[in-house]
Design a protein around this motif. Structure first.
Motif, short mmCIF file in Angstrom:
data_model
loop_
_atom_site.label_atom_id
_atom_site.label_comp_id
_atom_site.label_asym_id
_atom_site.label_seq_id
_atom_site.Cartn_x
_atom_site.Cartn_y
_atom_site.Cartn_z
N HIS A 185 0.86 -1.18 0.00
CA HIS A 185 0.00 0.00 0.00
C HIS A 185 0.90 1.24 0.00
N LYS A 194 -5.60 11.38 -1.62
CA LYS A 194 -6.29 10.10 -1.76
C LYS A 194 -7.08 9.76 -0.48
N THR A 198 -11.09 8.11 0.57
CA THR A 198 -11.33 6.97 1.46
C THR A 198 -12.33 7.33 2.54
N SER A 228 -9.57 1.83 -4.67
CA SER A 228 -8.33 1.75 -3.88
C SER A 228 -7.43 0.60 -4.33
N LEU A 231 -4.07 1.43 -5.41
CA LEU A 231 -3.11 1.91 -4.42
C LEU A 231 -2.14 0.84 -3.98
#
Length: 234
Positions: A185, A194, A198, A228, A231
């Motif tokens: 991650h 980002k 989330t 995500s 990521l």
């Protein structure tokens, strides 16, 4: 026609001892929390030397069946879903580091798993569950700009959803997958902004869970995880 030679491989004494000790545990002769018999007792019982006993005992410890403390008798451990996954933690991380395909497979498996967890949670979530999830989101919001703390709260959010099921195996699976993914991650450590996506998505998931909307909860978590997914990169 000459028959191929079928060699009989002689097993190590410690392997035989391991099998017998394992049977003592799986049969219930030894229960979680019990001390293992002393080396001398086992040597006499099985007719082998101390090295075979010690090697077998170390193998039991490596598999998470017993705990060995210096100066104390080894004790039988209670196996849980969490402890079983911890036993494969290192090998799972090595597998992921060696193959980009394995990482993609894990990401897909996580999405498949969490969609089911979202539907389950929507049907079972209590006011206390929803309150906990909202508190985790607040902790995330207070961790903006602190990548490690933010990611820790993110992992807690997802495992907390799994806990709503009441099934410890689901929780252990969630914890294991997130732990294996954590080292990849990396994007969040480099880019800014980002994290706010989330937070918004987590709030949407909780809104759907609070409404008891199984379909909406699954859709919200799918949208979140698909975004995500990028990521997590090698």
């Amino acid at each position: 026609m000459t028959q191929p030679i079928e060699q009989i491989v002689r097993r190590k004494l410690s392997d035989e001892v391991f099998d017998r000790l394992e049977r003592m545990i799986t049969s219930g002769e030894l229960q979680p929390g019990d001390e293992m018999p002393s080396e001398r007792v086992l040597m006499e019982r099985f007719g082998v030397g101390r090295p075979a006993i010690r090697e077998a005992m170390q193998s039991l410890a490596n598999k998470g069946l017993v705990n060995i403390s210096h100066g104390e008798r080894a004790k039988v451990l209670k196996l849980t879903a969490r402890s079983i996954f911890q036993q494969v933690d290192l090998t799972a991380k090595i597998m992921l580091s060696q193959s980009s395909d394995s990482l993609e497979h894990l990401k897909s498996a996580r999405i498949f798993f969490e969609r089911g967890m979202a539907r389950e949670a929507a049907q079972r979530a209590t006011k206390a569950d929803i309150s906990d999830l909202k508190e985790i989101i607040e902790r995330q919001r207070n961790s903006l700009g602190q990548a490690e703390e933010f990611i820790a709260a993110d992992m807690h959010f997802h495992t907390r959803i799994a806990q709503i099921s009441g099934n410890p195996i689901y929780v252990a699976v969630s914890e294991a997958m997130l732990a294996w993914l954590k080292q990849y991650h990396t994007e969040m450590l480099i880019w800014t902004g980002k994290e706010k996506f989330t937070l918004v998505e987590h709030e949407e998931i909780v809104d759907r869970l609070e409404a008891g909307d199984a379909e909406g909860s699954e859709t919200a978590i799918l949208k979140h995880l698909e975004r995500s997914r990028a990521l997590y990169s090698k």
